[in-house]
Structures are given as structure tokens and as C-alpha cells.
Motif scaffolding. Structure first.
Motif, PDB file in Angstrom:
ATOM      1  N   ARG A 142      71.886  43.147  43.226  1.00 24.27           N
ATOM      2  CA  ARG A 142      71.685  43.805  44.518  1.00 24.27           C
ATOM      3  C   ARG A 142      70.202  43.935  44.845  1.00 24.27           C
ATOM      4  O   ARG A 142      69.786  43.746  45.986  1.00 24.27           O
ATOM      5  N   HIS A 143      69.394  44.259  43.847  1.00 26.72           N
ATOM      6  CA  HIS A 143      67.982  44.542  44.085  1.00 26.72           C
ATOM      7  C   HIS A 143      67.124  43.285  43.869  1.00 26.72           C
ATOM      8  O   HIS A 143      67.315  42.564  42.874  1.00 26.72           O
ATOM      9  N   VAL A 144      66.186  43.073  44.776  1.00 26.35           N
ATOM     10  CA  VAL A 144      65.227  41.969  44.666  1.00 26.35           C
ATOM     11  C   VAL A 144      63.835  42.531  44.920  1.00 26.35           C
ATOM     12  O   VAL A 144      63.626  43.286  45.884  1.00 26.35           O
ATOM     13  N   CYS A 145      62.880  42.168  44.056  1.00 28.77           N
ATOM     14  CA  CYS A 145      61.493  42.585  44.224  1.00 28.77           C
ATOM     15  C   CYS A 145      60.617  41.353  44.416  1.00 28.77           C
ATOM     16  O   CYS A 145      60.614  40.456  43.569  1.00 28.77           O
ATOM     17  N   VAL A 146      59.905  41.309  45.529  1.00 27.85           N
ATOM     18  CA  VAL A 146      58.950  40.228  45.794  1.00 27.85           C
ATOM     19  C   VAL A 146      57.575  40.734  45.382  1.00 27.85           C
ATOM     20  O   VAL A 146      57.102  41.763  45.869  1.00 27.85           O
ATOM     21  N   THR A 147      56.937  40.000  44.457  1.00 27.17           N
ATOM     22  CA  THR A 147      55.705  40.476  43.870  1.00 27.17           C
ATOM     23  C   THR A 147      54.733  39.311  43.694  1.00 27.17           C
ATOM     24  O   THR A 147      54.942  38.224  44.185  1.00 27.17           O
ATOM     25  N   GLY A 148      53.637  39.568  42.980  1.00 28.49           N
ATOM     26  CA  GLY A 148      52.654  38.513  42.788  1.00 28.49           C
ATOM     27  C   GLY A 148      51.873  38.737  41.503  1.00 28.49           C
ATOM     28  O   GLY A 148      52.403  39.344  40.560  1.00 28.49           O
ATOM     29  N   GLY A 149      50.594  38.374  41.527  1.00 32.21           N
ATOM     30  CA  GLY A 149      49.738  38.017  42.640  1.00 32.21           C
ATOM     31  C   GLY A 149      49.837  38.975  43.839  1.00 32.21           C
ATOM     32  O   GLY A 149      50.270  40.102  43.718  1.00 32.21           O
ATOM     33  N   GLU A 150      49.405  38.458  44.954  1.00 33.91           N
ATOM     34  CA  GLU A 150      49.546  39.178  46.218  1.00 33.91           C
ATOM     35  C   GLU A 150      50.472  38.344  47.094  1.00 33.91           C
ATOM     36  O   GLU A 150      50.045  37.336  47.666  1.00 33.91           O
ATOM     37  N   PRO A 151      51.738  38.760  47.216  1.00 34.48           N
ATOM     38  CA  PRO A 151      52.699  37.920  47.933  1.00 34.48           C
ATOM     39  C   PRO A 151      52.342  37.687  49.391  1.00 34.48           C
ATOM     40  O   PRO A 151      52.618  36.610  49.939  1.00 34.48           O
ATOM     41  N   LEU A 152      51.721  38.673  50.056  1.00 35.41           N
ATOM     42  CA  LEU A 152      51.418  38.514  51.482  1.00 35.41           C
ATOM     43  C   LEU A 152      50.272  37.540  51.728  1.00 35.41           C
ATOM     44  O   LEU A 152      49.974  37.219  52.884  1.00 35.41           O
ATOM     45  N   ALA A 153      49.643  37.049  50.657  1.00 39.77           N
ATOM     46  CA  ALA A 153      48.624  36.012  50.830  1.00 39.77           C
ATOM     47  C   ALA A 153      49.255  34.689  51.264  1.00 39.77           C
ATOM     48  O   ALA A 153      48.550  33.792  51.733  1.00 39.77           O
ATOM     49  N   THR A 184      52.642  45.098  46.915  1.00 33.50           N
ATOM     50  CA  THR A 184      51.463  44.534  47.574  1.00 33.50           C
ATOM     51  C   THR A 184      50.222  45.340  47.230  1.00 33.50           C
ATOM     52  O   THR A 184      50.290  46.552  47.000  1.00 33.50           O
ATOM     53  N   SER A 185      49.097  44.660  47.228  1.00 32.90           N
ATOM     54  CA  SER A 185      47.831  45.262  46.808  1.00 32.90           C
ATOM     55  C   SER A 185      47.275  46.261  47.801  1.00 32.90           C
ATOM     56  O   SER A 185      46.391  47.051  47.466  1.00 32.90           O
ATOM     57  N   GLY A 186      47.740  46.195  49.046  1.00 42.09           N
ATOM     58  CA  GLY A 186      47.181  47.036  50.091  1.00 42.09           C
ATOM     59  C   GLY A 186      45.970  46.413  50.765  1.00 42.09           C
ATOM     60  O   GLY A 186      45.378  47.022  51.653  1.00 42.09           O
ATOM     61  N   ALA A 187      45.633  45.202  50.357  1.00 43.23           N
ATOM     62  CA  ALA A 187      44.480  44.515  50.948  1.00 43.23           C
ATOM     63  C   ALA A 187      44.869  43.610  52.110  1.00 43.23           C
ATOM     64  O   ALA A 187      43.999  43.138  52.849  1.00 43.23           O
ATOM     65  N   MET A 188      46.179  43.374  52.286  1.00 43.34           N
ATOM     66  CA  MET A 188      46.670  42.484  53.337  1.00 43.34           C
ATOM     67  C   MET A 188      47.422  43.303  54.385  1.00 43.34           C
ATOM     68  O   MET A 188      47.985  44.364  54.092  1.00 43.34           O
ATOM     69  N   ASP A 189      47.474  42.784  55.599  1.00 42.44           N
ATOM     70  CA  ASP A 189      48.139  43.457  56.709  1.00 42.44           C
ATOM     71  C   ASP A 189      49.659  43.530  56.461  1.00 42.44           C
ATOM     72  O   ASP A 189      50.300  42.504  56.229  1.00 42.44           O
ATOM     73  N   VAL A 190      50.235  44.736  56.502  1.00 42.31           N
ATOM     74  CA  VAL A 190      51.673  44.907  56.278  1.00 42.31           C
ATOM     75  C   VAL A 190      52.437  45.152  57.585  1.00 42.31           C
ATOM     76  O   VAL A 190      53.630  45.435  57.563  1.00 42.31           O
ATOM     77  N   ALA A 191      51.771  45.024  58.726  1.00 38.15           N
ATOM     78  CA  ALA A 191      52.376  45.391  60.013  1.00 38.15           C
ATOM     79  C   ALA A 191      53.630  44.582  60.328  1.00 38.15           C
ATOM     80  O   ALA A 191      54.554  45.092  60.979  1.00 38.15           O
ATOM     81  N   GLU A 192      53.684  43.329  59.892  1.00 36.16           N
ATOM     82  CA  GLU A 192      54.802  42.459  60.249  1.00 36.16           C
ATOM     83  C   GLU A 192      55.893  42.401  59.187  1.00 36.16           C
ATOM     84  O   GLU A 192      56.852  41.627  59.326  1.00 36.16           O
ATOM     85  N   VAL A 193      55.765  43.204  58.143  1.00 37.68           N
ATOM     86  CA  VAL A 193      56.808  43.229  57.104  1.00 37.68           C
ATOM     87  C   VAL A 193      58.091  43.813  57.693  1.00 37.68           C
ATOM     88  O   VAL A 193      58.059  44.836  58.389  1.00 37.68           O
TER      89      VAL A 193
END
Length: 225
Positions: A78-89, A111-120
Motif C-alpha cells: 500500500r505504501h510507496v516512498c519516493v526518495t533519493g538523492g533529491e527526487p525533485l531534481a 525531499t531536501s527542501g532545496a527544490m520547489d514543492v509547489a507542484e507536488v
């Protein structure tokens, strides 16, 4: 046959660079303990001093979104985690998140908080770092992201020492973070004893959650676990 994303595009046209996809126990955040599929995207623009996944900085395999979704589905989790690295890169991270939600998964994004999360996608639980001084990447914090946090999201401070703790406490109170979402304080493994961090939190009556990395208790720092 390819499926369609929430934005109307075909998933077969989307590709991502993937370091690994594996099935394990979620070791962090509010889904801790749940069997979870981890999708680790390759690449990160940050170099935190305590990073434990440096192997994800380079390499990886280019895979279609359809292929990634099929691999995730094969674990029947049921649960999925998208991670990295920085996935939003990777720009294709956004359609990946949408497609995973459309498939009925409970999806989290680390996410690292260094990338824009507005469109997530708002169905995704964002677990967003605010980098402390000891990380060496404090200057990369994208403070505009705080406006895009939802109640189900989480802000995470990874704390190496007392200076990091004092900085995290100041940000927690100054930005009223606990009123926005859950706030997580996590000690850097082998640098800050968890009991010490717990004592500081209790002494200051902070409205935050202490979290340890359960997967390291279970298996150490083995990749893919």
C-alpha cells in the motif's frame, strides 16, 4: 499498454533515472513501521556532510514510468516512498508521484527542501528537510516551500550537535512549524546520542517528534534495506 497520468499524458513517454526499487520497512516519518516500496531516484544537487545514500548521486538506470509502476505493483504494498538523492531534481518525478497516487498507493516524498514543492500532487505526504548548519547545506533551504506545506506533511531536522539543535528550535518556534504540520527531530547516527536529543526536547517542552531510523536498528546501513 501505457496508462494515462492525471495530467493527461501517456506514462510510456515519461522516463526516470532510477538507482533502486526495493521492498522494506519504512524507518522514518509518520509511516514508520509499514511495509513500503522505496523508489530511489538518482542524482542530488546537495552534498550534506552526514549523507548516508551517496551511492545515489550518480549512475542508475533509465527506466520508463510504466516499467517503474509495474515494478512497484509487483510488491503489492500500500505504501510507496519516493526518495533519493533529491527526487525533485528530475522533472519526471512529478508525473511519477501523480501516477502512484492514481494507482491507489499511499505516497510519501522525501525531499531536501532545496527544490520547489509547489507542484507536488496534494495527495502526496511531503517529508521535507530543513538543513541545519552541521549539514553544510543550510544555505540551500528554500523557505518559500513552507507556504506549500499541508497538515499531512512533515518537516524534518537532522541534528548533529547542540548548535544544530538550537538552530532547529529557533526555526520551529519562529515559523510556528508545529501549527503547519508535524515536526520531526532526528539525530545524526553515530554523532548525537538519541537520549541526549530527547533530553533537550523535553527540557524545552518542544511540540516535536523524536524519530530514530528503524531500518538501521533492523539492518544497519545496508543499501536497499
Amino acid at each position: 499498454m501505457s496508462t494515462a497520468t492525471a495530467a493527461g499524458g501517456a506514462t510510456s513517454a515519461v522516463a526516470l533515472r532510477i538507482t533502486e526499487i526495493f521492498h522494506s520497512i519504512q524507518g522514518e516519518a509518520d509511516a514508520v513501521g509499514w511495509p513500503t516500496v522505496f523508489v530511489r531516484l538518482t542524482g542530488c544537487p546537495l552534498r550534506c556532510s552526514w549523507c548516508d545514500t551517496t551511492y545515489s548521486f550518480t549512475g542508475g538506470d533509465k527506466r520508463s514510468l510504466d516499467d517503474v509502476l509495474a515494478t512497484v505493483a509487483s510488491f503489492q504494498a500500500r505504501h510507496v516512498c519516493v526518495t533519493g538523492g533529491e527526487p525533485l531534481a528530475q522533472k519526471s518525478c512529478l508525473p511519477l508521484l501523480r501516477a502512484l497516487c492514481d494507482a491507489g498507493h499511499e505516497v510519501s516524498l522525501e525531499t531536501s527542501g532545496a527544490m520547489d514543492v509547489a507542484e507536488v500532487d496534494p495527495r502526496v505526504r511531503k517529508v521535507m528537510d530543513l538543513k541545519c548548519p552541521g549539514s553544510g547545506e543550510m544555505g540551500r533551504n528554500r523557505w518559500e516551500n513552507l507556504a506549500h506545506l499541508l497538515l499531512h506533511d512533515q518537516v524534518k531536522f537532522v541534528i548533529a550537535d547542540r548548535a544544530d539543535y538550537d538552530w532547529a528550535r529557533e526555526q520551529t518556534l519562529t515559523h510556528a512549524l508545529a501549527a503547519r504540520c508535524q515536526v520531526l527531530y532526528s539525530p545524526v547516527a553515530d554523532q548525537l546520542p538519541p537520549g541526549q536529543l530527547a533530553d533537550w526536547i523535553l527540557a524545552d517542552r518542544l511540540p516535536v517528534r523524536l524519530q530514530l531510523q528503524l531500518h538501521k536498528v533492523l539492518w544497519g546501513n545496508a543499501p536497499g534495506r
